[in-house]
Design a protein around this motif. Structure first.
Motif, PDB file in Angstrom:
ATOM      1  N   UNK A  78     -30.844  66.152  24.751  1.00  0.00           N
ATOM      2  CA  UNK A  78     -31.786  67.255  24.601  1.00  0.00           C
ATOM      3  C   UNK A  78     -31.267  68.534  25.249  1.00  0.00           C
ATOM      4  N   UNK A  79     -30.253  68.415  26.075  1.00  0.00           N
ATOM      5  CA  UNK A  79     -29.679  69.578  26.733  1.00  0.00           C
ATOM      6  C   UNK A  79     -28.627  70.186  25.799  1.00  0.00           C
ATOM      7  N   UNK A  80     -28.860  71.408  25.383  1.00  0.00           N
ATOM      8  CA  UNK A  80     -27.991  72.055  24.397  1.00  0.00           C
ATOM      9  C   UNK A  80     -26.556  72.196  24.897  1.00  0.00           C
ATOM     10  N   UNK A  81     -26.384  72.473  26.174  1.00  0.00           N
ATOM     11  CA  UNK A  81     -25.036  72.643  26.723  1.00  0.00           C
ATOM     12  C   UNK A  81     -24.264  71.323  26.690  1.00  0.00           C
ATOM     13  N   UNK A  82     -24.939  70.244  27.027  1.00  0.00           N
ATOM     14  CA  UNK A  82     -24.301  68.926  26.993  1.00  0.00           C
ATOM     15  C   UNK A  82     -23.994  68.537  25.552  1.00  0.00           C
ATOM     16  N   UNK A  83     -24.915  68.808  24.658  1.00  0.00           N
ATOM     17  CA  UNK A  83     -24.715  68.494  23.244  1.00  0.00           C
ATOM     18  C   UNK A  83     -23.492  69.224  22.697  1.00  0.00           C
ATOM     19  N   UNK A  84     -23.349  70.494  23.030  1.00  0.00           N
ATOM     20  CA  UNK A  84     -22.190  71.259  22.567  1.00  0.00           C
ATOM     21  C   UNK A  84     -20.900  70.701  23.160  1.00  0.00           C
ATOM     22  N   UNK A  85     -20.962  70.266  24.407  1.00  0.00           N
ATOM     23  CA  UNK A  85     -19.776  69.688  25.036  1.00  0.00           C
ATOM     24  C   UNK A  85     -19.387  68.382  24.337  1.00  0.00           C
ATOM     25  N   UNK A  86     -20.355  67.556  24.037  1.00  0.00           N
ATOM     26  CA  UNK A  86     -20.084  66.282  23.367  1.00  0.00           C
ATOM     27  C   UNK A  86     -19.541  66.530  21.957  1.00  0.00           C
ATOM     28  N   UNK A  87     -20.086  67.522  21.271  1.00  0.00           N
ATOM     29  CA  UNK A  87     -19.582  67.862  19.933  1.00  0.00           C
ATOM     30  C   UNK A  87     -18.133  68.344  20.011  1.00  0.00           C
ATOM     31  N   UNK A  88     -17.820  69.148  21.026  1.00  0.00           N
ATOM     32  CA  UNK A  88     -16.447  69.623  21.202  1.00  0.00           C
ATOM     33  C   UNK A  88     -15.517  68.450  21.506  1.00  0.00           C
ATOM     34  N   UNK A  89     -15.996  67.505  22.297  1.00  0.00           N
ATOM     35  CA  UNK A  89     -15.196  66.322  22.608  1.00  0.00           C
ATOM     36  C   UNK A  89     -14.934  65.505  21.346  1.00  0.00           C
ATOM     37  N   UNK A  90     -15.929  65.397  20.484  1.00  0.00           N
ATOM     38  CA  UNK A  90     -15.764  64.646  19.242  1.00  0.00           C
ATOM     39  C   UNK A  90     -14.718  65.311  18.339  1.00  0.00           C
ATOM     40  N   UNK A  91     -14.712  66.633  18.287  1.00  0.00           N
ATOM     41  CA  UNK A  91     -13.715  67.340  17.490  1.00  0.00           C
ATOM     42  C   UNK A  91     -12.312  67.108  18.050  1.00  0.00           C
ATOM     43  N   UNK A  92     -12.196  67.117  19.369  1.00  0.00           N
ATOM     44  CA  UNK A  92     -10.908  66.853  19.993  1.00  0.00           C
ATOM     45  C   UNK A  92     -10.470  65.416  19.742  1.00  0.00           C
ATOM     46  N   UNK A  93     -11.413  64.498  19.745  1.00  0.00           N
ATOM     47  CA  UNK A  93     -11.097  63.092  19.469  1.00  0.00           C
ATOM     48  C   UNK A  93     -10.538  62.924  18.062  1.00  0.00           C
ATOM     49  N   UNK A  94     -11.050  63.694  17.109  1.00  0.00           N
ATOM     50  CA  UNK A  94     -10.517  63.632  15.746  1.00  0.00           C
ATOM     51  C   UNK A  94      -9.056  64.056  15.721  1.00  0.00           C
ATOM     52  N   UNK A  95      -8.731  65.091  16.480  1.00  0.00           N
ATOM     53  CA  UNK A  95      -7.350  65.543  16.550  1.00  0.00           C
ATOM     54  C   UNK A  95      -6.466  64.460  17.177  1.00  0.00           C
ATOM     55  N   UNK A  96      -6.943  63.846  18.239  1.00  0.00           N
ATOM     56  CA  UNK A  96      -6.191  62.780  18.906  1.00  0.00           C
ATOM     57  C   UNK A  96      -5.974  61.608  17.955  1.00  0.00           C
ATOM     58  N   UNK A  97      -6.992  61.245  17.190  1.00  0.00           N
ATOM     59  CA  UNK A  97      -6.855  60.162  16.214  1.00  0.00           C
ATOM     60  C   UNK A  97      -5.800  60.488  15.167  1.00  0.00           C
ATOM     61  N   UNK A  98      -5.784  61.731  14.729  1.00  0.00           N
ATOM     62  CA  UNK A  98      -4.805  62.148  13.733  1.00  0.00           C
ATOM     63  C   UNK A  98      -3.384  62.072  14.307  1.00  0.00           C
ATOM     64  N   UNK A  99      -3.213  62.535  15.532  1.00  0.00           N
ATOM     65  CA  UNK A  99      -1.904  62.456  16.196  1.00  0.00           C
ATOM     66  C   UNK A  99      -1.492  60.991  16.346  1.00  0.00           C
ATOM     67  N   UNK A 100      -2.422  60.150  16.724  1.00  0.00           N
ATOM     68  CA  UNK A 100      -2.127  58.724  16.880  1.00  0.00           C
ATOM     69  C   UNK A 100      -1.700  58.099  15.550  1.00  0.00           C
TER      70      UNK A 100
END
Length: 114
Positions: A78-100
């Motif tokens: 429910x915290x918008x700042x945390x939600x944005x951080x988690x969304x940013x982490x998910x985008x970075x995880x996609x990049x890491x998966x692609x590199x892997x």
């Protein structure tokens, strides 16, 4: 002789410059600067780690622990700042998966003949 660690260190430096990493870095800073969001996320993360450790140790998770974890997760979401951080982490995880995927291509190619 090839020193793969030199190449990996160069990749790590490039990784830090990606838009995905920069977005996560900024989102983490925003959360850290908000005491309420920061404490909420720290508590959420601690609960996650504690439950994972119990599972890895083969311990049963108690119902009240799961309920508390769910409530904490809901508060964090429910915290918008945390939600944005988690969304940013998910985008970075996609990049890491692609590199892997790219890194394991040579291994996959070895087994394609079987």
């Amino acid at each position: 002789m090839i020193n793969i660690y030199n190449e990996i260190n160069a990749l790590e430096a490039t990784f830090r410059k990606t838009p995905e990493f920069q977005a996560l870095k900024e989102a983490v800073t925003v959360v850290k600067e908000d005491e309420e969001a920061f404490n909420l996320f720290k508590n959420f993360r601690k609960i996650q780690m504690d439950l994972q450790q119990k599972q890895l140790a083969g311990e049963d998770l108690l119902e009240d622990e799961l309920i508390y974890a769910q409530k904490t997760a809901q508060l964090a979401q429910q915290n918008e700042k945390i939600t944005k951080m988690i969304e940013a982490e998910m985008q970075l995880s996609k990049l890491i998966e692609e590199v892997n995927r790219i890194l394991v291509k040579p291994i996959q190619a070895l087994y394609e003949e079987f």
